[in-house]
Motif scaffolding. Sequence first.
Motif, PDB file in Angstrom:
ATOM      1  N   PHE A  98       0.829  -1.207   0.000  1.00  0.00           N
ATOM      2  CA  PHE A  98       0.000   0.000   0.000  1.00  0.00           C
ATOM      3  C   PHE A  98       0.862   1.254   0.000  1.00  0.00           C
ATOM      4  CE2 PHE A  98      -2.794   3.081   2.303  1.00  0.00           C
ATOM      5  CZ  PHE A  98      -3.773   3.179   1.322  1.00  0.00           C
ATOM      6  N   LEU A  99       1.922   1.267   0.810  1.00  0.00           N
ATOM      7  CA  LEU A  99       2.754   2.460   0.902  1.00  0.00           C
ATOM      8  C   LEU A  99       3.604   2.662  -0.346  1.00  0.00           C
ATOM      9  CD1 LEU A  99       3.974   2.397   4.625  1.00  0.00           C
ATOM     10  CD2 LEU A  99       2.065   3.650   3.628  1.00  0.00           C
ATOM     11  N   GLU A 100       4.073   1.574  -0.944  1.00  0.00           N
ATOM     12  CA  GLU A 100       4.936   1.707  -2.118  1.00  0.00           C
ATOM     13  C   GLU A 100       4.190   2.245  -3.333  1.00  0.00           C
ATOM     14  OE1 GLU A 100       6.806  -2.088  -2.641  1.00  0.00           O
ATOM     15  OE2 GLU A 100       8.546  -1.514  -1.430  1.00  0.00           O
ATOM     16  N   GLU A 101       2.868   2.231  -3.287  1.00  0.00           N
ATOM     17  CA  GLU A 101       2.083   2.791  -4.382  1.00  0.00           C
ATOM     18  C   GLU A 101       2.017   4.317  -4.327  1.00  0.00           C
ATOM     19  OE1 GLU A 101      -1.713   0.950  -4.280  1.00  0.00           O
ATOM     20  OE2 GLU A 101      -0.981  -1.030  -4.871  1.00  0.00           O
ATOM     21  N   GLY A 102       2.518   4.913  -3.246  1.00  0.00           N
ATOM     22  CA  GLY A 102       2.508   6.368  -3.119  1.00  0.00           C
ATOM     23  C   GLY A 102       3.378   7.022  -4.184  1.00  0.00           C
ATOM     24  N   VAL A 103       2.911   8.140  -4.718  1.00  0.00           N
ATOM     25  CA  VAL A 103       3.626   8.796  -5.820  1.00  0.00           C
ATOM     26  C   VAL A 103       4.703   9.756  -5.307  1.00  0.00           C
ATOM     27  CG1 VAL A 103       1.701   8.578  -7.407  1.00  0.00           C
ATOM     28  CG2 VAL A 103       1.851  10.598  -5.966  1.00  0.00           C
ATOM     29  N   ASP A 104       4.542  10.264  -4.095  1.00  0.00           N
ATOM     30  CA  ASP A 104       5.559  11.120  -3.481  1.00  0.00           C
ATOM     31  C   ASP A 104       5.419  11.004  -1.965  1.00  0.00           C
ATOM     32  OD1 ASP A 104       3.385  12.748  -2.726  1.00  0.00           O
ATOM     33  OD2 ASP A 104       3.613  14.041  -4.476  1.00  0.00           O
ATOM     34  N   LEU A 105       6.251  11.727  -1.232  1.00  0.00           N
ATOM     35  CA  LEU A 105       6.248  11.569   0.216  1.00  0.00           C
ATOM     36  C   LEU A 105       4.899  11.935   0.829  1.00  0.00           C
ATOM     37  CD1 LEU A 105       7.704  10.889   2.831  1.00  0.00           C
ATOM     38  CD2 LEU A 105       8.491  13.262   2.927  1.00  0.00           C
ATOM     39  N   GLU A 106       4.296  13.023   0.353  1.00  0.00           N
ATOM     40  CA  GLU A 106       3.009  13.420   0.936  1.00  0.00           C
ATOM     41  C   GLU A 106       1.950  12.349   0.702  1.00  0.00           C
ATOM     42  OE1 GLU A 106      -0.264  17.041   0.755  1.00  0.00           O
ATOM     43  OE2 GLU A 106       1.853  17.448   0.334  1.00  0.00           O
ATOM     44  N   ASP A 107       1.943  11.759  -0.472  1.00  0.00           N
ATOM     45  CA  ASP A 107       0.982  10.690  -0.757  1.00  0.00           C
ATOM     46  C   ASP A 107       1.263   9.472   0.136  1.00  0.00           C
ATOM     47  OD1 ASP A 107      -1.127   9.372  -2.050  1.00  0.00           O
ATOM     48  OD2 ASP A 107       0.226   8.469  -3.514  1.00  0.00           O
ATOM     49  N   ILE A 108       2.544   9.157   0.318  1.00  0.00           N
ATOM     50  CA  ILE A 108       2.912   8.034   1.190  1.00  0.00           C
ATOM     51  C   ILE A 108       2.437   8.285   2.618  1.00  0.00           C
ATOM     52  CG2 ILE A 108       4.874   6.840   2.267  1.00  0.00           C
ATOM     53  CD1 ILE A 108       6.371   7.320  -0.422  1.00  0.00           C
ATOM     54  N   LEU A 109       2.586   9.513   3.093  1.00  0.00           N
ATOM     55  CA  LEU A 109       2.162   9.828   4.457  1.00  0.00           C
ATOM     56  C   LEU A 109       0.647   9.813   4.590  1.00  0.00           C
ATOM     57  CD1 LEU A 109       4.743  12.619   5.344  1.00  0.00           C
ATOM     58  CD2 LEU A 109       4.695  10.257   6.162  1.00  0.00           C
ATOM     59  N   ARG A 110      -0.051  10.265   3.558  1.00  0.00           N
ATOM     60  CA  ARG A 110      -1.522  10.186   3.593  1.00  0.00           C
ATOM     61  C   ARG A 110      -1.958   8.722   3.653  1.00  0.00           C
ATOM     62  NH1 ARG A 110      -4.093  14.841   3.003  1.00  0.00           N
ATOM     63  NH2 ARG A 110      -2.915  16.624   2.216  1.00  0.00           N
ATOM     64  N   ARG A 111      -1.271   7.898   2.904  1.00  0.00           N
ATOM     65  CA  ARG A 111      -1.579   6.463   2.937  1.00  0.00           C
ATOM     66  C   ARG A 111      -1.244   5.871   4.309  1.00  0.00           C
ATOM     67  NH1 ARG A 111      -1.751   3.480  -1.940  1.00  0.00           N
ATOM     68  NH2 ARG A 111      -2.108   4.821  -3.727  1.00  0.00           N
ATOM     69  N   LEU A 151       7.644  24.611 -12.973  1.00  0.00           N
ATOM     70  CA  LEU A 151       8.744  24.427 -12.034  1.00  0.00           C
ATOM     71  C   LEU A 151       8.392  23.299 -11.083  1.00  0.00           C
ATOM     72  CD1 LEU A 151       9.590  28.121 -11.055  1.00  0.00           C
ATOM     73  CD2 LEU A 151      10.614  26.726 -12.855  1.00  0.00           C
ATOM     74  N   VAL A 152       9.315  22.356 -10.906  1.00  0.00           N
ATOM     75  CA  VAL A 152       9.107  21.236  -9.988  1.00  0.00           C
ATOM     76  C   VAL A 152      10.239  21.277  -8.965  1.00  0.00           C
ATOM     77  CG1 VAL A 152       8.800  18.758  -9.737  1.00  0.00           C
ATOM     78  CG2 VAL A 152       8.101  19.884 -11.872  1.00  0.00           C
ATOM     79  N   LEU A 153       9.885  21.608  -7.720  1.00  0.00           N
ATOM     80  CA  LEU A 153      10.880  21.692  -6.658  1.00  0.00           C
ATOM     81  C   LEU A 153      10.832  20.414  -5.829  1.00  0.00           C
ATOM     82  CD1 LEU A 153      12.912  23.802  -5.431  1.00  0.00           C
ATOM     83  CD2 LEU A 153      11.135  24.239  -3.713  1.00  0.00           C
ATOM     84  N   ILE A 154      11.962  19.701  -5.766  1.00  0.00           N
ATOM     85  CA  ILE A 154      12.038  18.418  -5.067  1.00  0.00           C
ATOM     86  C   ILE A 154      13.003  18.557  -3.895  1.00  0.00           C
ATOM     87  CG2 ILE A 154      12.552  15.954  -5.305  1.00  0.00           C
ATOM     88  CD1 ILE A 154      12.182  16.357  -8.371  1.00  0.00           C
ATOM     89  N   THR A 155      12.548  18.148  -2.692  1.00  0.00           N
ATOM     90  CA  THR A 155      13.409  18.228  -1.516  1.00  0.00           C
ATOM     91  C   THR A 155      14.000  16.866  -1.196  1.00  0.00           C
ATOM     92  OG1 THR A 155      11.638  17.791   0.058  1.00  0.00           O
ATOM     93  CG2 THR A 155      11.977  20.088  -0.581  1.00  0.00           C
ATOM     94  N   ASP A 156      14.973  16.872  -0.291  1.00  0.00           N
ATOM     95  CA  ASP A 156      15.667  15.618   0.029  1.00  0.00           C
ATOM     96  C   ASP A 156      14.808  14.644   0.832  1.00  0.00           C
ATOM     97  OD1 ASP A 156      15.629  17.002   2.401  1.00  0.00           O
ATOM     98  OD2 ASP A 156      17.752  16.755   2.853  1.00  0.00           O
ATOM     99  N   ASN A 157      13.637  15.079   1.294  1.00  0.00           N
ATOM    100  CA  ASN A 157      12.748  14.137   1.977  1.00  0.00           C
ATOM    101  C   ASN A 157      11.627  13.653   1.060  1.00  0.00           C
ATOM    102  OD1 ASN A 157      10.807  16.247   1.963  1.00  0.00           O
ATOM    103  ND2 ASN A 157      11.533  16.984   3.942  1.00  0.00           N
ATOM    104  N   GLY A 158      11.781  13.932  -0.233  1.00  0.00           N
ATOM    105  CA  GLY A 158      10.825  13.411  -1.202  1.00  0.00           C
ATOM    106  C   GLY A 158       9.635  14.303  -1.456  1.00  0.00           C
ATOM    107  N   ARG A 159       9.605  15.449  -0.836  1.00  0.00           N
ATOM    108  CA  ARG A 159       8.481  16.361  -1.056  1.00  0.00           C
ATOM    109  C   ARG A 159       8.600  17.002  -2.430  1.00  0.00           C
ATOM    110  NH1 ARG A 159       6.271  20.619   3.393  1.00  0.00           N
ATOM    111  NH2 ARG A 159       4.916  21.852   2.072  1.00  0.00           N
ATOM    112  N   VAL A 160       7.461  17.110  -3.120  1.00  0.00           N
ATOM    113  CA  VAL A 160       7.447  17.657  -4.467  1.00  0.00           C
ATOM    114  C   VAL A 160       6.419  18.781  -4.538  1.00  0.00           C
ATOM    115  CG1 VAL A 160       7.042  17.178  -6.917  1.00  0.00           C
ATOM    116  CG2 VAL A 160       8.102  15.428  -5.454  1.00  0.00           C
TER     117      VAL A 160
END
Length: 341
Positions: A98-111, A151-160
């Motif tokens: 379930f978690l690996e289906e997350g598209v970015d960190l925020e999606d993973i945390l919502r999951r 513009l796509v800003l990506i941080t080192d914790n996976g936030r997009v």
Amino acid sequence: MSSTTEARRKEVLRAIVSDFIASQAPVGSKALLERHQLGVSSATIRNDMAVLEEAGLIAQPHSSSGRVPTQAGYRQFVDNIEDVKPLSRAERAAIISFLEEGVDLEDILRRSVRLLAQLTKQAAVVALPNLEVSRVRHCEVVALSPVRLLLVLITDNGRVDQRNVELDALIDVEQVHHLREVLNNALVGKTMVQASVELTSLMEQAPPDIARHVLKCATTLMHTLVEQPSDRLIIAGASNLTRVTQDFLQGLPGIIEAMEEQVVVLKLLSNLPELGNVSVVIGEEHEEDRLRSSSVVATAYGSARPLGGMAVVGPTFMDYPGTISKVSAVARYVGDIVAGE
């Protein structure tokens, strides 16, 4: 008191807490002997229960009833948990999938917060990473048209974070490449605060051929860095708390109200143990009055360093071993995904 007697009384307390968590009904000496292999007489058990009651670890709601744990009893029970309940193979597989289906960190945390609420049948909360500790990993620049950029800003914790930029002059392919290079040279490896400072300087010292584009992009990025709240919370499963006993429901409005106030929950998630450890705050131990009929099991998530916190909120008679196990497992898997493992 001999070590054998002390160990037995800890076991009696553990049995009372476990049985009460399972039934929410007072536990008597006869039930303890029937359900647990304590190896002593009913008279000895009654004596042990009297000692535990005198110590304030259990209480008797009515003169003819069994005993229930007190908050001090829950604390001793939690402090003496040596082995948390292991997750089943199916539970582990479901969490990872379930978690690996997350598209970015925020999606993973919502999951993850939805998953925790489902697994524990309680309320769950997670704080998104604090931007103050995030660093820029990359800034991608994509030409959507000659006068519009993405513009796509990506941080080192996976936030997009993505932002569209409307330009006031045409931009060609070479300028897009140059703009990307200039922005990344200024931003990569910087914290959000440092990045804002760099962008201010960049607007004053931009290469002449892309100066107008730099000004537009830097302004947009600064709004992204400054305006994005660093304390966003995601809450799931609050309705689960309505399915417990009447005694708990009396304090439920205050608990829900407290969970909806970011400052309360952020404070709750600010004093977390080191990565891999779990904290448990029980009842009266809460500084916030409205949470004093609840317990909170919390941990940090991250890989090399903590990025934020997640917690489960439930009644003081929650299944502590099971809840600790699930909170710990979900946080660990989130950390693994962030680390790319």
